[in-house]
Write an enzyme that holds these catalytic residues in place. Structure first.
Site, short mmCIF file in Angstrom:
data_model
loop_
_atom_site.label_atom_id
_atom_site.label_comp_id
_atom_site.label_asym_id
_atom_site.label_seq_id
_atom_site.Cartn_x
_atom_site.Cartn_y
_atom_site.Cartn_z
N ASP A 231 -45.76 -22.02 -72.23
CA ASP A 231 -44.52 -21.68 -71.53
C ASP A 231 -43.82 -22.99 -71.17
OD1 ASP A 231 -42.49 -20.22 -70.31
OD2 ASP A 231 -43.88 -18.92 -69.23
N GLU A 432 -37.82 -15.07 -62.28
CA GLU A 432 -39.03 -15.87 -62.03
C GLU A 432 -39.22 -16.12 -60.54
OE1 GLU A 432 -40.17 -18.82 -64.91
OE2 GLU A 432 -38.49 -18.29 -66.19
#
Length: 754
Positions: A231, A432
């Site tokens: 990621d 997020e």
């Protein structure tokens, strides 16, 4: 790759030709064998998580939490295939979806990216989405009308302590598999070709560097023969690593670094050196390369035409096509969950005079949530969604066509009393960690909707609440003030799907009944963020699987408990700086036209000097010295000036608190400021000169300033980009420490603006 909010030439309104041109340029560069004889085609990955959401005009489907409520496996596969088609129009061949987190704590900012708290649903949905994106092995697998999928984030991201994004999962290995691993079982069985490693840790070890999970479990025990991708700079979080240097990640089993900044250059050189000196075995590199090439071969990238010449490339009519929008509209219809329907108020006759109000009524960006054109889903207007429909637009079309009257009034004002009020409200977009919360109380985030609801209730106007959210929330007061209450989640670009359910047709018949059921349990208190079916002492307000239909008896009365479980005084502080600047903030220094990030312990430039110092422990504070030649100071801002919602963590008794130690009294004005998003005429400054002139030198003092001093003067806490700035045009020498937002009594704060 392009992450959320990344576009060709950094142009939000890039055309299909712009996307294709960039894809073609990268491809042609990759197959140019003039330098070393190799011609290995690139693949481009994109965050298409609820449709091709970075592209203007694309179909935006409901976020995963809503699709989980629909509980329709066939629908999921169709949505994934439609998304794959729109992605291929732009010449892209790899999608970072599906997210297969099994969410256990709804404070997590990515809760809406999970389909359900039930791992069985997650497993089934993962398989359906992978089939829709990639096709079925042995049939149409990775053909000309499919893209490579990615199941993410491996593993346990939905089960961190306190729901902290990128935090620590302390589940047993059995729980890790039974609860958090089922999405990978489903996705890999369906043939997923890539898996993305997760930011989170498992028992304090970062997953990007966990060989047991990435290699022993995923590749060997589960038999995964595709590739593992990292990621966003996730490797840099491993102990002993930086973004530029991390052999630990490769040795653990990472096959592709995701390093979207210039850090890729030193990382590349360091990796080569580490292979040459034996730190990284060449066999590990061979394995990674073999896996990447295997997936590229399976996807036909060596045989397909270049991106500009593929079957769907540049076919603009497929982006937001009529068929795809109809599919998204059907998904909206099936995702809605009816929580309350007193006196069978719904469905409504469209022949009435209906007031449509609330800040979500005519706001496609708000109804679509995060990962929508921009990363956080903010900064958009309805004009950024050509072909899309707001909730108001969908309602108004049907009401006006039936002979009724749809009146839009965002603030609830009306001249003629309406028959019904529909109030559309809820969470602001986030993505997020910026969506992480201390609790799940909506009222603490925004009190205005409740004021609207109570206003209509007092006037005898029946109220339908349409609640936009990325998670179940404690809305007892709002439920009490509503006659009907619908959880609409984050429905995406096709807002008319809501009108299809809550309105009768022009003949007075029900169009579509509610079929959505809660895929997440609904909280009974504001602190009940971890409430999952099967838990010990399971006691939600509304259980997993709840959802009324039109012929059902109403369940909720108007007497739900409205008192907050904690008093504001007991709420934890929001720490901004305590030796280090806390996410999502960074510390900047400025003097005149110059601005620098404070990324070392000493800075010196004209007008200002900075150094770290000690208050209680080593380097838990900093000193700034302004020489008076230019206006200078220090400020804390969000990364890339992204909007951060501080309203959700504050109360009327909240204050900005920080410690200072003056080395000299000020000779010029000293200002404390808080600022809002760029382009907004909001923010406010307070003059601290008199206060600072009275305090004793060379001793630590704690200053507490009521946030109402700022909000009553135009500061919008929901749009904060800088929660702290201290500046002066005159000489000033002081130390600063412990910056936070705290809660205190109103009496304590009564004179804090002076």
């Amino acid at each position: 790759l392009n992450g959320g909010g990344a576009f060709p030439n950094n142009e939000k309104h890039s055309t299909m030709a712009d996307w294709i041109e960039l894809a073609e340029k990268m491809y042609q560069a990759s197959i140019d064998d003039s330098l070393d004889g190799s011609n290995i085609p690139t693949m481009w990955g994109t965050d298409a998580v609820h449709g091709h959401n970075n592209v203007i005009g694309a179909t935006l489907f409901p976020h995963n939490i809503g699709l989980g409520a629909a509980n329709n496996i066939e629908l999921m596969e169709q949505i994934a295939q439609a998304t794959a088609t729109e992605v291929m129009v732009t010449g892209i061949d790899w999608v970072f979806a599906p997210t297969v987190a099994t969410v256990r704590d709804d404070r997590w900012g990515r809760t809406y990216e999970g389909y359900s708290e039930d791992p069985k649903i997650v497993k089934q949905y993962a398989a359906a989405v992978v089939r829709g994106l990639q096709g079925t092995p042995g049939e149409n697998f990775l053909g000309d009308n499919r893209v490579i999928s990615t199941v993410k984030h491996f593993v346990g991201d939905g089960g961190t302590v306190n729901g902290v994004d990128q935090g620590n999962n302390i589940a047993s290995e059995k729980e890790l598999f039974d609860i958090h691993g089922q999405g990978y079982v489903g996705g890999l069985q369906a043939g997923a070709q890539s898996v993305m490693a997760s930011f989170n840790s498992w028992h304090s070890k970062k997953n990007h560097g966990n060989k047991y999970l990435l290699t022993d479990v995923l590749k060997e025990q589960m038999g995964f023969d595709g590739f593992v991708v990292g990621d966003w700079n996730g490797h840099g979080q491993i102990a002993g690593c930086t973004n530029e240097n991390c052999p630990q990640a490769i040795n653990a089993g990472l096959d592709i670094f995701m390093v979207p900044t210039d850090a890729w250059k030193p990382l590349y050189e360091n990796t080569i050196q580490q292979v040459n000196n034996g730190t990284i075995p060449l066999s590990r590199i061979d394995d990674a390369v073999r896996r990447i090439l295997r997936v590229k071969h399976r996807a036909g990238l060596f045989d397909k035409p270049s991106p500009a010449n593929r079957i769907y490339s540049g076919k603009r009519e497929l982006i937001g096509s009529k068929e795809h929008r109809a599919l998204a509209r059907r998904a909206v219809q099936q995702s809605l969950v009816l929580l309350k329907n007193k006196n069978n108020l719904l469905p409504l006759s469209p022949k009435q005079n209906i007031l449509i109000t609330g800040d979500g009524a005519d706001n496609i960006g708000k109804q679509s949530g995060g990962w929508t054109i921009t990363w956080q889903g903010t900064g958009n207007t309805n004009q950024d969604f050509p072909g899309g429909t707001s909730i108001y637009q969908g309602l108004a079309e049907q009401i006006n066509n039936a002979g009724g009257q749809a009146i839009l009034s965002i603030d609830g004002h009306f001249d003629s009393k309406p028959d019904i009020a529909i109030v559309v409200f809820g969470e602001e977009p986030y993505a997020e960690g910026q969506g992480d919360r201390e609790d799940v109380s909506f009222y603490r985030e925004n009190k205005k909707p409740l004021e609207l609801l109570n206003q209509f209730k007092e006037q005898g106007i029946p109220v339908v609440s349409l609640f936009i959210s990325g998670r179940p929330m404690w809305v007892n007061a709002e439920l009490n003030a509503s006659d009907s209450f619908v959880a609409i989640w984050l429905p995406g670009s096709e807002g008319q799907g809501i009108a299809d359910v809550i309105l009768k047709d022009s003949e007075g018949h029900t169009q579509n009944d509610f079929i959505g059921k809660l895929s997440y349990s609904w909280p009974n208190t504001p602190t009940q963020s971890r409430v999952n079916k099967g838990d010990e002492n399971y006691s939600p307000l509304l259980p997993y699987g709840f959802g009324l239909r039109y012929n059902d008896t109403n369940f909720l009365a108007d007497d739900l408990q409205e008192l907050f479980a904690q008093t504001p005084k007991e709420l934890p502080p929001v720490v901004i700086f305590n030796g280090t600047t806390k996410k999502p903030w960074q510390l900047l220094l400025f003097a005149g036209e110059y601005q620098f990030e404070a990324n070392s312990n000493v800075h010196q430039f004209p007008g200002l000097s900075y150094k770290t110092t000690d208050k209680n422990i080593q380097e838990d504070a900093f000193n700034i010295r302004i020489d008076g030649s230019v206006k200078a100071g220090v400020k804390i801002v969000s990364f890339s000036n992204r909007i951060h919602d501080l309203k959700s963590t504050t109360e009327s008794t909240s204050a900005l608190q920080f410690s200072i130690k003056l080395q000299s009294h000020p000779s010029d004005e000293v200002n404390l400021s808080i600022y809002c998003s760029e382009g907004e005429s909001c923010g406010h400054s307070l003059n601290l000169t008199n206060k600072l002139s009275q305090i004793e030198l060379s001793k630590w003092h704690q200053l507490t300033v009521n946030l109402s001093c700022f909000t009553e003067n135009g500061m919008k806490l929901a749009q904060t980009i800088s929660p702290f700035e201290l500046s002066s045009s005159g000489p000033l020498n002081l130390d600063i420490a412990d910056i936070s937002i705290v809660h205190a009594s109103k009496e304590y704060l009564s004179n804090s603006c002076h």
